[in-house]
Motif scaffolding. Structure first.
Motif, PDB file in Angstrom:
ATOM      1  N   ASP A 132      -3.549   3.748   0.625  1.00  0.00           N
ATOM      2  CA  ASP A 132      -2.284   3.314   0.014  1.00  0.00           C
ATOM      3  C   ASP A 132      -1.852   4.325  -1.043  1.00  0.00           C
ATOM      4  O   ASP A 132      -1.585   3.974  -2.194  1.00  0.00           O
ATOM      5  CB  ASP A 132      -2.424   1.917  -0.569  1.00  0.00           C
ATOM      6  CG  ASP A 132      -1.081   1.261  -0.850  1.00  0.00           C
ATOM      7  OD1 ASP A 132      -0.048   1.761  -0.344  1.00  0.00           O
ATOM      8  OD2 ASP A 132      -1.052   0.271  -1.584  1.00  0.00           O
ATOM      9  N   VAL A 133      -1.782   5.576  -0.652  1.00  0.00           N
ATOM     10  CA  VAL A 133      -1.487   6.669  -1.573  1.00  0.00           C
ATOM     11  C   VAL A 133      -0.161   6.462  -2.301  1.00  0.00           C
ATOM     12  O   VAL A 133      -0.016   6.893  -3.448  1.00  0.00           O
ATOM     13  CB  VAL A 133      -1.516   8.037  -0.836  1.00  0.00           C
ATOM     14  CG1 VAL A 133      -0.361   8.172   0.133  1.00  0.00           C
ATOM     15  CG2 VAL A 133      -1.564   9.180  -1.830  1.00  0.00           C
ATOM     16  N   ASN A 134       0.782   5.784  -1.699  1.00  0.00           N
ATOM     17  CA  ASN A 134       2.103   5.617  -2.305  1.00  0.00           C
ATOM     18  C   ASN A 134       2.155   4.542  -3.384  1.00  0.00           C
ATOM     19  O   ASN A 134       3.127   4.492  -4.140  1.00  0.00           O
ATOM     20  CB  ASN A 134       3.151   5.313  -1.234  1.00  0.00           C
ATOM     21  CG  ASN A 134       3.352   6.474  -0.293  1.00  0.00           C
ATOM     22  OD1 ASN A 134       3.331   7.624  -0.708  1.00  0.00           O
ATOM     23  ND2 ASN A 134       3.513   6.177   0.986  1.00  0.00           N
ATOM     24  N   ASN A 135       1.157   3.691  -3.469  1.00  0.00           N
ATOM     25  CA  ASN A 135       1.223   2.553  -4.385  1.00  0.00           C
ATOM     26  C   ASN A 135       0.084   2.432  -5.380  1.00  0.00           C
ATOM     27  O   ASN A 135       0.229   1.756  -6.393  1.00  0.00           O
ATOM     28  CB  ASN A 135       1.309   1.258  -3.580  1.00  0.00           C
ATOM     29  CG  ASN A 135       2.580   1.178  -2.785  1.00  0.00           C
ATOM     30  OD1 ASN A 135       3.673   1.266  -3.329  1.00  0.00           O
ATOM     31  ND2 ASN A 135       2.450   1.040  -1.471  1.00  0.00           N
ATOM     32  N   GLU A 183      -1.319   4.325  -7.617  1.00  0.00           N
ATOM     33  CA  GLU A 183      -1.162   4.813  -8.989  1.00  0.00           C
ATOM     34  C   GLU A 183      -0.373   3.825  -9.851  1.00  0.00           C
ATOM     35  O   GLU A 183      -0.719   3.602 -11.013  1.00  0.00           O
ATOM     36  CB  GLU A 183      -0.489   6.182  -8.998  1.00  0.00           C
ATOM     37  CG  GLU A 183      -0.531   6.838 -10.359  1.00  0.00           C
ATOM     38  CD  GLU A 183      -0.296   8.337 -10.277  1.00  0.00           C
ATOM     39  OE1 GLU A 183      -0.858   9.041 -11.137  1.00  0.00           O
ATOM     40  OE2 GLU A 183       0.428   8.809  -9.372  1.00  0.00           O
ATOM     41  N   ARG A 184       0.638   3.216  -9.296  1.00  0.00           N
ATOM     42  CA  ARG A 184       1.414   2.223 -10.055  1.00  0.00           C
ATOM     43  C   ARG A 184       0.538   1.037 -10.440  1.00  0.00           C
ATOM     44  O   ARG A 184       0.632   0.510 -11.543  1.00  0.00           O
ATOM     45  CB  ARG A 184       2.616   1.758  -9.235  1.00  0.00           C
ATOM     46  CG  ARG A 184       3.492   0.808 -10.012  1.00  0.00           C
ATOM     47  CD  ARG A 184       4.733   0.443  -9.252  1.00  0.00           C
ATOM     48  NE  ARG A 184       5.626  -0.339 -10.098  1.00  0.00           N
ATOM     49  CZ  ARG A 184       6.699  -0.941  -9.659  1.00  0.00           C
ATOM     50  NH1 ARG A 184       7.047  -0.847  -8.392  1.00  0.00           N
ATOM     51  NH2 ARG A 184       7.440  -1.644 -10.479  1.00  0.00           N
ATOM     52  N   ASP A 215      -6.179   9.314   2.926  1.00  0.00           N
ATOM     53  CA  ASP A 215      -4.781   9.739   2.832  1.00  0.00           C
ATOM     54  C   ASP A 215      -4.408  10.289   1.463  1.00  0.00           C
ATOM     55  O   ASP A 215      -3.240  10.487   1.176  1.00  0.00           O
ATOM     56  CB  ASP A 215      -3.860   8.562   3.163  1.00  0.00           C
ATOM     57  CG  ASP A 215      -3.909   7.472   2.108  1.00  0.00           C
ATOM     58  OD1 ASP A 215      -4.866   7.450   1.307  1.00  0.00           O
ATOM     59  OD2 ASP A 215      -2.987   6.633   2.080  1.00  0.00           O
ATOM     60  N   THR A 218      -5.480   8.703  -1.405  1.00  0.00           N
ATOM     61  CA  THR A 218      -5.648   7.599  -2.353  1.00  0.00           C
ATOM     62  C   THR A 218      -6.816   7.854  -3.299  1.00  0.00           C
ATOM     63  O   THR A 218      -6.693   7.683  -4.509  1.00  0.00           O
ATOM     64  CB  THR A 218      -5.858   6.272  -1.601  1.00  0.00           C
ATOM     65  OG1 THR A 218      -4.697   6.001  -0.820  1.00  0.00           O
ATOM     66  CG2 THR A 218      -6.123   5.128  -2.546  1.00  0.00           C
ATOM     67  N   GLY A 246      -0.633  -1.820  -4.856  1.00  0.00           N
ATOM     68  CA  GLY A 246       0.795  -2.043  -4.658  1.00  0.00           C
ATOM     69  C   GLY A 246       1.349  -3.126  -5.558  1.00  0.00           C
ATOM     70  O   GLY A 246       2.552  -3.189  -5.785  1.00  0.00           O
TER      71      GLY A 246
END
Length: 109
Positions: free
Chosen positions: A12-15, A17-18, A42, A44, A89
């Motif tokens: 879940d590389v896109n989420n 960090e948030r 990916d 993460t 996420g």
């Protein structure tokens, strides 16, 4: 230790960090943060590793069969009196969420 927060993640590389920032920016400080990475491939894990210098984070990159096994492993590693889950996420609405929860808890005892 009053609280353990557990995040499980896989790819879940896109989420991620948030989610991590949401926990680390909390005003409440009596917690440990456990991140269970189910061998993401990916990017993460590289994002998570940027934050492992923070002493609040305990990072485990371990294989699990599914989300629930990852959560149970996080519970096994926890030291908190209370356990909370914040999935990759997800994020806390603001930096005062945990303070408000534990302030209200103490007032009602």
């Amino acid at each position: 230790m009053q609280l353990t927060i557990i995040t499980t993640v896989k790819n879940d590389v896109n989420n991620i960090e948030r989610t991590i920032k949401s926990v680390l920016l909390q005003n409440f400080q009596d917690y440990e943060y456990i991140v269970i990475d189910g061998y993401s491939n990916d990017g993460t894990s590289e994002i998570i590793q940027k934050y492992t210098k923070n002493k609040k984070i305990k990072y485990f990159r371990i294989e699990d069969k599914n989300l629930y096994e990852g959560l149970n492993k996080g519970i096994d590693f926890s030291n908190g009196e209370f356990i909370g889950f914040l999935h990759s996420g997800d994020f806390y609405y603001n930096n005062n969420v945990l303070s408000e929860i534990f302030l209200n808890k103490n007032l009602n005892e």
